[in-house]
Scaffold this active site. Structure first.
Site, PDB file in Angstrom:
ATOM      1  N   CYS A   1     -42.849  10.154   5.152  1.00  0.00           N
ATOM      2  CA  CYS A   1     -43.762  10.229   4.008  1.00  0.00           C
ATOM      3  C   CYS A   1     -42.934  10.054   2.739  1.00  0.00           C
ATOM      4  CB  CYS A   1     -44.497  11.571   3.969  1.00  0.00           C
ATOM      5  SG  CYS A   1     -45.563  11.744   2.519  1.00  0.00           S
TER       6      CYS A   1
ATOM      7  N   ASP B   1     -48.832   3.426   9.078  1.00  0.00           N
ATOM      8  CA  ASP B   1     -48.208   4.689   8.695  1.00  0.00           C
ATOM      9  C   ASP B   1     -46.745   4.723   9.122  1.00  0.00           C
ATOM     10  OD1 ASP B   1     -48.152   7.169   7.534  1.00  0.00           O
ATOM     11  OD2 ASP B   1     -49.096   8.220   9.191  1.00  0.00           O
TER      12      ASP B   1
END
Length: 300
Positions: free
Chosen positions: A239, A14
């Site tokens: 993101c 991530d």
């Protein structure tokens, strides 16, 4: 004996997935190995998604083949479809991660389908993971807010949690993907999720620090009974589908906080500080961790 808190280190997956410059495979392998050696029970190591969408994760198979596996460490990979699952299985991943948004707008922008359609897509992945004896984790994106539709209704988060549990997920991540949540909101959402899943063993907090609220949100989650948290060394991350969203809360900051609360993680904070400085040098930008910077200066 201090109460144990499980930290899932998500930096290698991530954290790095949003880096524009490709991070060398050898660096990724070393990052995973160093984190496992620092004492993390669970490291999110790679992703088996289309390189077209996330080119940074195109070397997932090579990363998994190159790591020095430590007994007792769970190596997780993201696998959103059967092709990804087949890659995860071949790579001998311990845990498969699937993800569904609690926001319809984000689901459409992120994976081009509705929430219901996304869960339906995960059914064969979940079944295959269970048949293979692998752990299955489900992540609820935008559980506190969405860049396209604002605050996420609590009922929508609970609905996705129930759907993921029905698929057989061992853990459910309540993820503040864009970092807009506040402590009071975290309490409302988690208490509601706690009506369908045990907060102490089945639910994790995944907080981004865009508005500087991640540590406060962790304290709120602790107060609700959550004992699993995600963090990213040096605060790596972001993101690609949420403009302005910063990285996951920095692991060094979380470890410093939990140590101050008298809670046990089994992770070596000094080692993580060194890893944070090392990976920041490798990707060419300073660490986002305040505790990491302060502790590194003390050691200098």
């Amino acid at each position: 004996m201090a109460e144990h808190i499980k930290i899932v280190e998500v930096g290698p997956r991530d954290g790095l997935q949003n880096e524009k410059q490709f991070v060398d495979t050898a660096v990724k392998i070393e990052l995973v190995d160093r984190l496992a050696a620092a004492g993390f029970q669970n490291v999110e190591a790679a992703s088996f998604v289309s390189p077209k969408w996330v080119p940074q994760m195109a070397d997932g198979a090579a990363v998994m083949a190159g790591i020095d596996r430590r007994p007792g460490t769970i190596y997780s990979v993201l696998a959103p479809n059967l092709r990804g699952f087949e890659g995860a299985l071949a790579a001998r991943a311990d845990e498969v991660v699937i993800f569904g948004a609690a926001s319809e707008a984000f689901s459409q922008r992120n994976i081009n389908c509705s929430i219901a359609e996304s869960i339906a897509r995960f059914e064969p992945v979940a079944a295959a993971a269970k048949e293979a004896g692998m752990r299955l984790r489900g992540s609820i994106s935008c559980a506190l807010g969405c860049p396209y539709q604002g605050e996420t209704p609590v009922a929508a988060v609970v609905d996705v949690a129930e759907r993921l549990l029905r698929l057989g997920c061992d853990e459910i991540d309540v993820a503040d993907t864009i970092g807009v949540g506040t402590a009071a909101q975290v309490g409302r959402v988690l208490r509601a999720v706690g009506q369908v899943a045990d907060l102490g063993t089945r639910v994790s907090g995944h907080f981004h620090d865009t508005y500087g609220q991640a540590l406060a949100n962790i304290l709120a989650a602790l107060d609700c009974g959550v004992r699993i948290f995600h963090s990213s060394v040096a605060g790596l991350g972001g993101c690609p589908y949420a403009k302005g969203a910063t990285g996951n809360v920095a692991t060094e900051d979380v470890l410093y906080l939990l140590r101050g609360q008298g809670l046990h993680t089994g992770v070596d904070l000094d080692a993580v500080v060194d890893i944070g400085q090392w990976i920041s040098e490798r990707i060419g930008r300073p660490t986002s961790s305040r505790a990491g910077r302060a502790l590194a200066l003390k050691k200098a």
